[in-house]
Design an enzyme around this catalytic site. Sequence first.
Site, PDB file in Angstrom:
ATOM      1  N   TYR A  22       4.587  -2.454   6.993  1.00  0.00           N
ATOM      2  CA  TYR A  22       4.644  -1.330   7.941  1.00  0.00           C
ATOM      3  C   TYR A  22       5.923  -1.284   8.777  1.00  0.00           C
ATOM      4  O   TYR A  22       6.116  -0.337   9.550  1.00  0.00           O
ATOM      5  CB  TYR A  22       3.412  -1.372   8.869  1.00  0.00           C
ATOM      6  CG  TYR A  22       2.111  -1.306   8.095  1.00  0.00           C
ATOM      7  CD1 TYR A  22       1.759  -0.154   7.399  1.00  0.00           C
ATOM      8  CD2 TYR A  22       1.243  -2.402   8.026  1.00  0.00           C
ATOM      9  CE1 TYR A  22       0.577  -0.080   6.668  1.00  0.00           C
ATOM     10  CE2 TYR A  22       0.056  -2.339   7.304  1.00  0.00           C
ATOM     11  CZ  TYR A  22      -0.270  -1.179   6.632  1.00  0.00           C
ATOM     12  OH  TYR A  22      -1.435  -1.107   5.903  1.00  0.00           O
ATOM     13  N   ASN A  74      -3.177   9.878  10.284  1.00  0.00           N
ATOM     14  CA  ASN A  74      -3.190   8.640   9.522  1.00  0.00           C
ATOM     15  C   ASN A  74      -4.424   7.880  10.001  1.00  0.00           C
ATOM     16  O   ASN A  74      -4.392   7.254  11.055  1.00  0.00           O
ATOM     17  CB  ASN A  74      -1.919   7.827   9.774  1.00  0.00           C
ATOM     18  CG  ASN A  74      -1.908   6.540   8.967  1.00  0.00           C
ATOM     19  OD1 ASN A  74      -2.906   6.168   8.340  1.00  0.00           O
ATOM     20  ND2 ASN A  74      -0.772   5.846   8.976  1.00  0.00           N
ATOM     21  N   HIS A  80     -10.232   5.169   3.653  1.00  0.00           N
ATOM     22  CA  HIS A  80     -10.903   4.743   2.422  1.00  0.00           C
ATOM     23  C   HIS A  80     -12.412   4.643   2.576  1.00  0.00           C
ATOM     24  O   HIS A  80     -13.099   4.274   1.623  1.00  0.00           O
ATOM     25  CB  HIS A  80     -10.333   3.380   1.993  1.00  0.00           C
ATOM     26  CG  HIS A  80      -8.848   3.293   2.125  1.00  0.00           C
ATOM     27  ND1 HIS A  80      -7.990   4.110   1.417  1.00  0.00           N
ATOM     28  CD2 HIS A  80      -8.048   2.513   2.911  1.00  0.00           C
ATOM     29  CE1 HIS A  80      -6.741   3.823   1.757  1.00  0.00           C
ATOM     30  NE2 HIS A  80      -6.743   2.869   2.663  1.00  0.00           N
ATOM     31  N   ASP A  87     -15.356  15.070   7.017  1.00  0.00           N
ATOM     32  CA  ASP A  87     -16.215  16.200   7.408  1.00  0.00           C
ATOM     33  C   ASP A  87     -15.681  16.898   8.655  1.00  0.00           C
ATOM     34  O   ASP A  87     -15.752  18.128   8.764  1.00  0.00           O
ATOM     35  CB  ASP A  87     -17.644  15.709   7.690  1.00  0.00           C
ATOM     36  CG  ASP A  87     -18.466  15.531   6.412  1.00  0.00           C
ATOM     37  OD1 ASP A  87     -17.998  15.937   5.327  1.00  0.00           O
ATOM     38  OD2 ASP A  87     -19.576  14.966   6.509  1.00  0.00           O
ATOM     39  N   HIS A 100       0.396   8.340   5.254  1.00  0.00           N
ATOM     40  CA  HIS A 100       0.329   6.875   5.191  1.00  0.00           C
ATOM     41  C   HIS A 100       1.744   6.329   5.172  1.00  0.00           C
ATOM     42  O   HIS A 100       2.589   6.831   4.427  1.00  0.00           O
ATOM     43  CB  HIS A 100      -0.426   6.404   3.951  1.00  0.00           C
ATOM     44  CG  HIS A 100      -1.829   6.906   3.940  1.00  0.00           C
ATOM     45  ND1 HIS A 100      -2.782   6.419   4.789  1.00  0.00           N
ATOM     46  CD2 HIS A 100      -2.406   7.904   3.240  1.00  0.00           C
ATOM     47  CE1 HIS A 100      -3.898   7.084   4.596  1.00  0.00           C
ATOM     48  NE2 HIS A 100      -3.700   7.997   3.671  1.00  0.00           N
ATOM     49  N   ILE A 101       1.963   5.317   5.977  1.00  0.00           N
ATOM     50  CA  ILE A 101       3.286   4.701   6.055  1.00  0.00           C
ATOM     51  C   ILE A 101       3.614   4.030   4.722  1.00  0.00           C
ATOM     52  O   ILE A 101       4.722   4.154   4.198  1.00  0.00           O
ATOM     53  CB  ILE A 101       3.309   3.686   7.227  1.00  0.00           C
ATOM     54  CG1 ILE A 101       3.137   4.448   8.557  1.00  0.00           C
ATOM     55  CG2 ILE A 101       4.606   2.869   7.223  1.00  0.00           C
ATOM     56  CD1 ILE A 101       2.795   3.573   9.748  1.00  0.00           C
ATOM     57  N   SER A 102       2.644   3.320   4.181  1.00  0.00           N
ATOM     58  CA  SER A 102       2.839   2.647   2.899  1.00  0.00           C
ATOM     59  C   SER A 102       2.367   3.555   1.762  1.00  0.00           C
ATOM     60  O   SER A 102       1.659   4.537   1.998  1.00  0.00           O
ATOM     61  CB  SER A 102       2.034   1.339   2.869  1.00  0.00           C
ATOM     62  OG  SER A 102       0.639   1.618   2.929  1.00  0.00           O
ATOM     63  N   ARG A 111      -7.929   0.538  -1.820  1.00  0.00           N
ATOM     64  CA  ARG A 111      -7.202   1.578  -1.062  1.00  0.00           C
ATOM     65  C   ARG A 111      -6.981   2.843  -1.904  1.00  0.00           C
ATOM     66  O   ARG A 111      -6.292   3.761  -1.485  1.00  0.00           O
ATOM     67  CB  ARG A 111      -5.846   1.058  -0.584  1.00  0.00           C
ATOM     68  CG  ARG A 111      -5.964  -0.035   0.453  1.00  0.00           C
ATOM     69  CD  ARG A 111      -4.612  -0.436   1.001  1.00  0.00           C
ATOM     70  NE  ARG A 111      -4.672  -1.806   1.452  1.00  0.00           N
ATOM     71  CZ  ARG A 111      -5.091  -2.185   2.669  1.00  0.00           C
ATOM     72  NH1 ARG A 111      -5.439  -1.287   3.568  1.00  0.00           N
ATOM     73  NH2 ARG A 111      -5.140  -3.467   2.983  1.00  0.00           N
TER      74      ARG A 111
HETATM   75  C1  DQA Z   1      -2.247   2.976   6.086  1.00  0.00           C
HETATM   76  C2  DQA Z   1      -2.779   2.428   4.768  1.00  0.00           C
HETATM   77  C3  DQA Z   1      -4.209   1.968   4.906  1.00  0.00           C
HETATM   78  O1  DQA Z   1      -4.700   1.481   3.666  1.00  0.00           O
HETATM   79  C4  DQA Z   1      -4.298   0.855   5.937  1.00  0.00           C
HETATM   80  O2  DQA Z   1      -5.641   0.464   6.105  1.00  0.00           O
HETATM   81  C5  DQA Z   1      -3.667   1.227   7.230  1.00  0.00           C
HETATM   82  C6  DQA Z   1      -2.401   1.951   7.212  1.00  0.00           C
HETATM   83  C7  DQA Z   1      -0.746   3.325   6.012  1.00  0.00           C
HETATM   84  O3  DQA Z   1      -0.278   3.995   6.920  1.00  0.00           O
HETATM   85  O4  DQA Z   1      -0.055   2.942   5.068  1.00  0.00           O
HETATM   86  O5  DQA Z   1      -4.151   0.863   8.291  1.00  0.00           O
HETATM   87  O6  DQA Z   1      -2.950   4.150   6.415  1.00  0.00           O
END
Ligand code: DQA
Length: 143
Positions: A22, A74, A80, A87, A100-102, A111
């Site tokens: 991250y 995010n 997940h 909803d 998502h950052i990743s 995931r």
């Molecule tokens: C995340 C990816 C998710 O799987 C993880 O649980 C996070 C960060 C991301 O920003 O990449 O907390 O949402």
Amino acid sequence: MKILVINGANLNMLGIREPGIYGNSSYEDLKNMISTHAMEKGVEIKFYQSNHEGDLVDAIQSAYFEKFDGIVINPGAYTHTSLAIADAVKAVNIPTVEVHISDVTKRESYRQISYIREVASKTIMGKGFAGYLEAIDFLLEKK
Ligand code: DQA
């Protein structure tokens, strides 16, 4: 244009949590980066972060009552697992971008499911903090 930027579980720990995934920048840094971008684009931003699923549902609902034009979310790991968050996004019917950052598609099998994806107008992942800026630009163009 008013956009609500919601960050879920553990995103307040940016800069501390798993920097290899991250990065080294903090949640404050993320907010500053988004604020600068939003100011340049003339967009009003409100930030919300919580580690609690129900509070995130409440925040999404507040976007309806406070007449926001878009949501950037995010949800962290709730991505997940949480039908309630998906909803809520459906309920408010406000254009929503999942960020998502990743790149979760390149990570663990657990995931690979996102309940938000099918209710979001767009999903941006694997672009680090820049993904949030892209999400704002998308919502601006969509309007
Ligand atoms: C995340 C990816 C998710 O799987 C993880 O649980 C996070 C960060 C991301 O920003 O990449 O907390 O949402």
